[in-house]
Design a protein around this motif. Structure first.
Motif, mmCIF file in Angstrom:
data_model
loop_
_atom_site.group_PDB
_atom_site.id
_atom_site.type_symbol
_atom_site.label_atom_id
_atom_site.label_comp_id
_atom_site.label_asym_id
_atom_site.label_seq_id
_atom_site.Cartn_x
_atom_site.Cartn_y
_atom_site.Cartn_z
ATOM 1 N N ASP A 93 66.413 -56.829 -75.102
ATOM 2 C CA ASP A 93 67.084 -56.611 -73.812
ATOM 3 C C ASP A 93 66.798 -55.233 -73.192
ATOM 4 O OD1 ASP A 93 68.575 -54.897 -75.401
ATOM 5 O OD2 ASP A 93 70.313 -56.230 -75.501
ATOM 6 N N GLY A 94 65.997 -54.412 -73.859
ATOM 7 C CA GLY A 94 65.631 -53.117 -73.303
ATOM 8 C C GLY A 94 66.696 -52.049 -73.406
ATOM 9 N N THR A 95 67.787 -52.310 -74.115
ATOM 10 C CA THR A 95 68.835 -51.298 -74.256
ATOM 11 C C THR A 95 68.453 -50.273 -75.324
ATOM 12 O OG1 THR A 95 70.001 -52.697 -75.859
ATOM 13 C CG2 THR A 95 70.634 -52.900 -73.543
ATOM 14 N N GLY A 96 69.053 -49.092 -75.231
ATOM 15 C CA GLY A 96 68.785 -48.057 -76.211
ATOM 16 C C GLY A 96 68.419 -46.739 -75.559
ATOM 17 N N THR A 97 67.835 -45.839 -76.356
ATOM 18 C CA THR A 97 67.557 -44.471 -75.938
ATOM 19 C C THR A 97 66.080 -44.155 -76.079
ATOM 20 O OG1 THR A 97 69.770 -43.752 -76.618
ATOM 21 C CG2 THR A 97 68.097 -42.036 -76.359
ATOM 22 N N ASP A 98 65.534 -43.471 -75.075
ATOM 23 C CA ASP A 98 64.143 -43.010 -75.094
ATOM 24 C C ASP A 98 64.143 -41.572 -74.591
ATOM 25 O OD1 ASP A 98 61.444 -42.900 -75.328
ATOM 26 O OD2 ASP A 98 60.995 -44.401 -73.808
ATOM 27 N N LEU A 99 63.703 -40.625 -75.434
ATOM 28 C CA LEU A 99 63.798 -39.209 -75.087
ATOM 29 C C LEU A 99 62.553 -38.461 -75.533
ATOM 30 C CD1 LEU A 99 65.440 -36.724 -74.122
ATOM 31 C CD2 LEU A 99 66.370 -36.578 -76.447
ATOM 32 N N THR A 100 62.002 -37.655 -74.632
ATOM 33 C CA THR A 100 60.887 -36.764 -74.946
ATOM 34 C C THR A 100 61.247 -35.354 -74.489
ATOM 35 O OG1 THR A 100 59.254 -38.527 -74.656
ATOM 36 C CG2 THR A 100 58.451 -36.269 -74.564
ATOM 37 N N ILE A 101 61.067 -34.378 -75.367
ATOM 38 C CA ILE A 101 61.286 -32.971 -75.043
ATOM 39 C C ILE A 101 59.989 -32.222 -75.352
ATOM 40 C CG2 ILE A 101 62.626 -30.888 -75.512
ATOM 41 C CD1 ILE A 101 64.909 -32.666 -76.414
ATOM 42 N N GLN A 102 59.496 -31.443 -74.389
ATOM 43 C CA GLN A 102 58.229 -30.746 -74.561
ATOM 44 C C GLN A 102 58.327 -29.300 -74.101
ATOM 45 O OE1 GLN A 102 55.701 -33.382 -72.170
ATOM 46 N NE2 GLN A 102 54.759 -34.130 -74.045
ATOM 47 N N ASN A 103 57.471 -28.468 -74.682
ATOM 48 C CA ASN A 103 57.297 -27.101 -74.230
ATOM 49 C C ASN A 103 55.875 -26.965 -73.689
ATOM 50 O OD1 ASN A 103 58.268 -24.354 -73.951
ATOM 51 N ND2 ASN A 103 56.754 -23.842 -75.520
ATOM 52 N N SER A 104 55.767 -26.630 -72.399
ATOM 53 C CA SER A 104 54.465 -26.461 -71.752
ATOM 54 C C SER A 104 54.211 -24.967 -71.574
ATOM 55 C CB SER A 104 54.469 -27.181 -70.397
ATOM 56 O OG SER A 104 53.327 -26.853 -69.652
ATOM 57 N N PHE A 105 53.024 -24.491 -71.973
ATOM 58 C CA PHE A 105 52.803 -23.045 -71.919
ATOM 59 C C PHE A 105 51.328 -22.716 -71.709
ATOM 60 C CE2 PHE A 105 52.464 -24.449 -76.272
ATOM 61 C CZ PHE A 105 51.393 -23.747 -76.799
ATOM 62 N N ASP A 106 51.106 -21.579 -71.084
ATOM 63 C CA ASP A 106 49.792 -20.952 -70.977
ATOM 64 C C ASP A 106 50.030 -19.458 -70.843
ATOM 65 O OD1 ASP A 106 50.638 -20.592 -68.368
ATOM 66 O OD2 ASP A 106 49.229 -22.030 -67.501
ATOM 67 N N SER A 107 49.017 -18.714 -70.387
ATOM 68 C CA SER A 107 49.162 -17.259 -70.314
ATOM 69 C C SER A 107 50.135 -16.831 -69.224
ATOM 70 C CB SER A 107 47.790 -16.609 -70.055
ATOM 71 O OG SER A 107 47.236 -17.101 -68.838
ATOM 72 N N ARG A 108 50.481 -17.753 -68.297
ATOM 73 C CA ARG A 108 51.350 -17.399 -67.171
ATOM 74 C C ARG A 108 52.790 -17.858 -67.337
ATOM 75 N NH1 ARG A 108 48.529 -19.823 -61.986
ATOM 76 N NH2 ARG A 108 50.626 -19.341 -61.186
ATOM 77 N N ARG A 109 52.999 -18.957 -68.059
ATOM 78 C CA ARG A 109 54.331 -19.544 -68.032
ATOM 79 C C ARG A 109 54.627 -20.299 -69.316
ATOM 80 N NH1 ARG A 109 57.904 -20.498 -63.599
ATOM 81 N NH2 ARG A 109 59.840 -21.220 -64.547
ATOM 82 N N ASP A 110 55.885 -20.253 -69.742
ATOM 83 C CA ASP A 110 56.398 -21.006 -70.881
ATOM 84 C C ASP A 110 57.607 -21.775 -70.364
ATOM 85 O OD1 ASP A 110 57.780 -21.808 -73.236
ATOM 86 O OD2 ASP A 110 56.778 -20.238 -74.363
ATOM 87 N N ARG A 111 57.546 -23.127 -70.384
ATOM 88 C CA ARG A 111 58.578 -23.902 -69.699
ATOM 89 C C ARG A 111 58.974 -25.123 -70.527
ATOM 90 N NH1 ARG A 111 57.237 -24.356 -63.768
ATOM 91 N NH2 ARG A 111 55.371 -25.377 -64.536
ATOM 92 N N LEU A 112 60.287 -25.389 -70.580
ATOM 93 C CA LEU A 112 60.818 -26.549 -71.278
ATOM 94 C C LEU A 112 60.876 -27.735 -70.315
ATOM 95 C CD1 LEU A 112 62.145 -27.616 -73.924
ATOM 96 C CD2 LEU A 112 64.352 -27.069 -72.877
#
Length: 308
Positions: A93-112
């Motif tokens: 039935d498609g019920t439930g939880t789907d979660l992705t958490i990432q950290n994106s970074f380079d020399s200019r920025r570090d972002r959640l």
């Protein structure tokens, strides 16, 4: 930031220790997205599914890279990404939880960044979904200015009869340049051929933008509306599972004349065995969504999952 993500993965592992025995698996993703302005994003992702039950139940750690380019403007930027994912979805039935958490970074920025949803059934006829995400503004101006947005909302789907169902959701998106977008969506679905998985759908969308200071570099009209008619086909056949839609409609941006909308999407999965699956996702739209009302957008994503 990376330490926080690692701590989250450990917490997921501890939370699932009492569940049924889980194996591990590997997954690789390749993606490419482009629009008619010449902005192109390519990327890859490699994931270790540390606790894997099946394709809809796992906890994973991933690393990857995203490359953004618009050669005509001399825009080029490469970012590395590390993250975790947790998926627990009931395939019936498609019920439930789907979660992705990432950290994106380079020399200019570090972002959640994050992308998540939770679907719950109320009775047998009503589905409620909570959703939210945080992502970069994926345009040339957004990339140069380091813009991002955070959004969230609530959706409700209600079955009216054996063939009719309706849906609605309300969402809010706040941008790092202090712009904000409020959006309301509605839909009506008729099961034209239930045994074959064919549906007819109407989708409506209305939004407006709050402006505090200078807002720009992404699609941000004062008012926007869109009406689309679609035909959908969802089916399982042996190891194959697919869901596709094609649609045609009209959209209205501020005081400009109504314009034609065309969309198409495909989600295709092939289960080689209980321990291996290949999937393909493709989408096309010329609706006003990203840089503006006169651009089209294409994306494709390929995934290979293998449980040794």
């Amino acid at each position: 930031m990376i330490r926080r993500i690692a701590a989250f993965l450990c917490a997921v592992g501890l939370a699932t220790q009492g569940a049924a025995a889980a194996d591990s698996a590997l997954a690789t993703d390749f993606m490419r997205a482009s629009d008619s302005t010449g902005f192109v994003t390519t990327g890859w992702n490699a994931a270790w599914l540390a606790r894997y039950w099946n394709v809809d139940h796992y906890a994973a750690f991933s690393v990857g890279e995203l490359d953004h380019r618009q050669r005509s403007l001399g825009v080029e930027r490469r970012q590395r990404v590390v993250g975790v994912a947790f998926r627990a979805i009931d395939a019936r039935d498609g019920t439930g939880t789907d979660l992705t958490i990432q950290n994106s970074f380079d020399s200019r920025r570090d972002r959640l960044l994050f992308d998540g949803s939770h679907v719950h059934l109320i009775g047998v006829a009503t589905r409620v979904e909570l959703f939210g995400n945080r992502a970069p503004v994926d345009t040339a101006v957004g990339l140069v200015a380091d813009l991002h947005y955070t959004s969230g909302g609530l959706g409700i789907e209600r079955r009216l009869s054996s063939r009719w169902s309706t849906l609605a959701n309300a969402s809010w998106a706040g941008y790092s340049d202090r712009g904000a977008r409020h959006t309301l969506r509605a839909g009506l679905v008729y099961e034209l051929a239930p045994q074959a998985g064919v549906t007819l759908q109407w989708r409506g969308k209305w939004s407006y933008t709050d402006r505090i200071g200078d807002v720009g570099g992404y699609f941000s009209p004062d008012t926007f509306s869109e009406q689309t008619l679609l035909i959908g086909w969802a089916k399982r056949s042996g190891p194959w599972r697919w869901r596709t839609r094609i649609g045609l409609g009209r959209q209205h941006v501020d005081v400009a004349p109504w314009k034609t909308v065309r969309i198409a999407d495909l989600d295709l999965r092939y289960t080689v065995s209980s321990r291996q699956q290949i999937s393909l996702q493709y989408s096309y739209t010329d609706a006003a969504e990203r840089p503006g009302p006169d651009t089209n957008f294409r994306s494709i994503k390929l995934r290979w999952l293998l449980a040794p």
